[in-house]
Design an enzyme around this catalytic site. Structure first.
Site, PDB file in Angstrom:
ATOM      1  N   ASP A   1      -1.803  14.617   3.213  1.00  0.00           N
ATOM      2  CA  ASP A   1      -1.997  14.595   1.604  1.00  0.00           C
ATOM      3  C   ASP A   1      -3.063  15.798   1.418  1.00  0.00           C
ATOM      4  OD1 ASP A   1      -2.533  12.345  -1.095  1.00  0.00           O
ATOM      5  OD2 ASP A   1      -1.765  14.231  -0.883  1.00  0.00           O
TER       6      ASP A   1
ATOM      7  N   ASP B   1       3.815   5.356   1.856  1.00  0.00           N
ATOM      8  CA  ASP B   1       2.461   5.145   2.434  1.00  0.00           C
ATOM      9  C   ASP B   1       1.451   4.420   1.674  1.00  0.00           C
ATOM     10  OD1 ASP B   1       1.413   7.709   0.562  1.00  0.00           O
ATOM     11  OD2 ASP B   1      -0.142   6.762   1.515  1.00  0.00           O
TER      12      ASP B   1
ATOM     13  N   CYS C   1       7.378 -13.871  13.237  1.00  0.00           N
ATOM     14  CA  CYS C   1       7.176 -12.626  13.979  1.00  0.00           C
ATOM     15  C   CYS C   1       6.903 -12.727  15.314  1.00  0.00           C
ATOM     16  CB  CYS C   1       5.670 -12.107  13.211  1.00  0.00           C
ATOM     17  SG  CYS C   1       5.085 -10.420  13.731  1.00  0.00           S
TER      18      CYS C   1
HETATM   19  C1  LIG Z   1      -5.496   0.487  -1.491  1.00  0.00           C
HETATM   20  C2  LIG Z   1      -4.698   0.526  -2.623  1.00  0.00           C
HETATM   21  C3  LIG Z   1      -3.727  -0.488  -2.783  1.00  0.00           C
HETATM   22  O1  LIG Z   1      -3.919   1.648  -2.432  1.00  0.00           O
HETATM   23  C4  LIG Z   1      -3.871   2.419  -3.747  1.00  0.00           C
HETATM   24  C5  LIG Z   1      -4.958   1.755  -4.641  1.00  0.00           C
HETATM   25  O2  LIG Z   1      -5.528   0.689  -3.857  1.00  0.00           O
HETATM   26  C6  LIG Z   1      -5.659   2.914  -5.273  1.00  0.00           C
HETATM   27  C7  LIG Z   1      -7.125   3.091  -4.751  1.00  0.00           C
HETATM   28  O3  LIG Z   1      -7.839   3.018  -5.705  1.00  0.00           O
HETATM   29  C8  LIG Z   1      -6.985   2.993  -7.000  1.00  0.00           C
HETATM   30  C9  LIG Z   1      -6.625   4.295  -7.828  1.00  0.00           C
HETATM   31  C10 LIG Z   1      -7.686   1.994  -7.741  1.00  0.00           C
HETATM   32  O4  LIG Z   1      -5.735   2.764  -6.610  1.00  0.00           O
HETATM   33  O5  LIG Z   1      -4.935   4.090  -4.831  1.00  0.00           O
HETATM   34  C11 LIG Z   1      -4.175   3.878  -3.394  1.00  0.00           C
HETATM   35  C12 LIG Z   1      -3.098   4.473  -3.314  1.00  0.00           C
HETATM   36  N1  LIG Z   1      -2.359   5.090  -4.496  1.00  0.00           N
HETATM   37  C13 LIG Z   1      -2.186   6.175  -4.829  1.00  0.00           C
HETATM   38  N2  LIG Z   1      -2.227   7.064  -3.582  1.00  0.00           N
HETATM   39  C14 LIG Z   1      -1.863   8.365  -4.248  1.00  0.00           C
HETATM   40  C15 LIG Z   1      -1.925   9.590  -3.489  1.00  0.00           C
HETATM   41  C16 LIG Z   1      -1.704  10.657  -4.428  1.00  0.00           C
HETATM   42  N3  LIG Z   1      -1.777  11.993  -3.518  1.00  0.00           N
HETATM   43  C17 LIG Z   1      -1.498  12.942  -4.429  1.00  0.00           C
HETATM   44  N4  LIG Z   1      -1.685  14.293  -3.752  1.00  0.00           N
HETATM   45  N5  LIG Z   1      -1.004  13.024  -5.729  1.00  0.00           N
HETATM   46  C18 LIG Z   1      -0.981  11.732  -6.321  1.00  0.00           C
HETATM   47  O6  LIG Z   1      -0.353  11.673  -7.711  1.00  0.00           O
HETATM   48  C19 LIG Z   1      -1.267  10.438  -5.726  1.00  0.00           C
HETATM   49  C20 LIG Z   1      -1.113   9.285  -6.126  1.00  0.00           C
HETATM   50  C21 LIG Z   1      -1.236   8.040  -5.289  1.00  0.00           C
HETATM   51  N6  LIG Z   1      -1.486   6.930  -5.621  1.00  0.00           N
END
Ligand SMILES: CC1(C)O[C@H]2[C@@H](O1)[C@@]1(COC(C)(C)O1)O[C@@H]2CNc1nc2cc3nc(N)[nH]c(=O)c3cc2[nH]1
Length: 372
Positions: free
Chosen positions: A93, A267, A305
């Site tokens: 990423d 992921d 499992c």
């Molecule tokens: C552990 C867990 C469940 O994975 C979630 C969630 O907590 C959490 C942890 O912080 C919050 C915000 C509260 O959400 O973000 C984790 C994964 N969500 C996520 N990863 C991303 C990575 C991304 N990378 C790029 N370059 N661009 C994106 O738009 C993007 C959007 C994304 N959305």
């Protein structure tokens, strides 16, 4: 061409697809879940164990590896595959999301983002060009454009300005990307929860002709039905003959619902993160091992499992390890949770092959305890 997608079959009942992604480090069968190895390791797992559970591709992260140990060192080691002893595909990423959700955000400008390191508070600046330079040094098979993941909620004006900057940054990434024959650069579609903005971002990003595309800006705290709705009108705007990657999604229900809406790649840190808290994903729903009821429960974590953890250890022993804060606890739970999600994706691929994905969803949801 570094990345070639082969569409094998389109599901008759849903938007699901079977496919293959050919990369310089091997072929990936989709739909696929990608274990996250943020700092060049899938926490507590060896590469051999990841292969044992049939992990086909893993993720790592530009922001983290740039801050520590530094992408120059990884390049000097011969690249990320050599450095971490993983010879299968790697996706990195770009750091866009991490800068916004981890670093102490200083300021965002057209040029890029200035931020303070979450490690030592030192000041840094990452531009789209820098994010590509770092990923070119790491040598990952799939690299991601540097984008802005708008927070949730965010108003229309913010989302519009942010998606338009993400498009300008995507053009700069494409220009800066050097190793097009060995590393495939994926574009990222933004637009928040607004249909017209998702349409605008999808048009602008797919016009740039990347070998694959991600849906960004989701799994940022929005309700799941809202995420599904956004996918419903966004994935049809993405080319059929390219992989579609939903970033940051990894709970069993979201994986199934995402595949049904045309997503090929996922992921999330969830399986390994909850593992360190002694929580397992099982065929009967989540099991949180610290509960007293498991004190003398000599049955496996998940009776259905056949993974190493479930074949060799009981809930009572796993509860003991967790309560005693033993390192083996994180290992055995991580191994099981990753195996569980990878097996789920294998079952989903099978269901697409047999045209019974909706029946599979119904059966899985009833057992796991989800509402349809
Ligand atoms: C552990 C867990 C469940 O994975 C979630 C969630 O907590 C959490 C942890 O912080 C919050 C915000 C509260 O959400 O973000 C984790 C994964 N969500 C996520 N990863 C991303 C990575 C991304 N990378 C790029 N370059 N661009 C994106 O738009 C993007 C959007 C994304 N959305």
């Amino acid at each position: 061409m570094a990345i070639k997608y082969e569409l094998i079959k389109e599901c008759k009942q849903t938007g699901a697809r079977l496919g293959k992604i050919h990369t310089p480090h091997g072929t990936i069968e989709t739909p696929i879940f990608m274990p996250v190895g943020t700092q060049a390791t899938v926490k507590s797992m060896t590469p051999e164990e990841l292969k044992e559970i049939e992990s086909q591709i893993i993720l790592s992260n530009t922001y983290h590896l740039y801050l520590r140990p530094g992408h120059d060192l990884v390049e000097k080691a011969g690249g990320l595959h050599k450095f971490m002893n993983w010879d299968r595909p790697i996706l990195t990423d770009s750091g866009g999301f991490q800068v916004f959700s981890l670093g102490d955000l200083r300021k965002i400008s057209e040029e890029g983002v200035e931020f303070r390191s979450h490690i030592d508070g030192s000041k840094h600046f990452i531009s789209p060009e820098k994010a590509i330079e770092i990923q070119n040094s790491l040598g990952s098979d799939i690299i991601m454009a540097f984008d802005e993941c708008a927070p949730y909620p965010a108003d229309r004006e913010y989302v519009k300005n942010s998606l338009e900057r993400t498009t300008r940054w995507a053009k700069r990434c494409k220009k800066a990307h050097k190793n097009t024959d060995t590393q495939g650069l994926f574009g990222i579609i933004q637009g928040g929860i607004y249909k017209d903005m998702r349409e605008q971002s999808a048009k602008e990003i797919t016009e740039l002709d990347f070998p694959g595309y991600a849906v960004g800006g989701l799994s940022v705290g929005e309700p799941k039905p809202l995420m599904y709705e956004v996918l419903e009108y966004t994935t049809p705007l993405m080319p059929k003959n390219k992989p579609r990657y939903l970033m940051g999604v990894g709970s069993p229900d979201c994986l199934i619902e995402g595949v049904i809406r045309g997503i090929d790649m996922f992921d999330c840190v969830l399986p390994t993160r909850i593992a360190r808290n002694g929580t397992a994903m099982t065929s009967q729903g989540r099991v949180t091992i610290k509960q007293a009821r498991f004190y003398d429960d000599f049955t496996p974590l998940d009776p259905e499992c056949d993974c190493y953890t479930c074949r060799n250890y009981t809930k009572a022993y796993l509860r003991h390890l967790f309560k005693a804060n033993e390192i083996l606890s994180a290992r055995l739970f991580s191994y099981h949770n990753l195996y569980f999600l990878l097996k789920l994706m294998k079952n989903i691929r099978e269901a697409i092959k047999n045209d019974n994905l909706l029946d599979y969803r119904k059966e899985f949801f009833e057992k796991y305890g989800y509402e349809l």
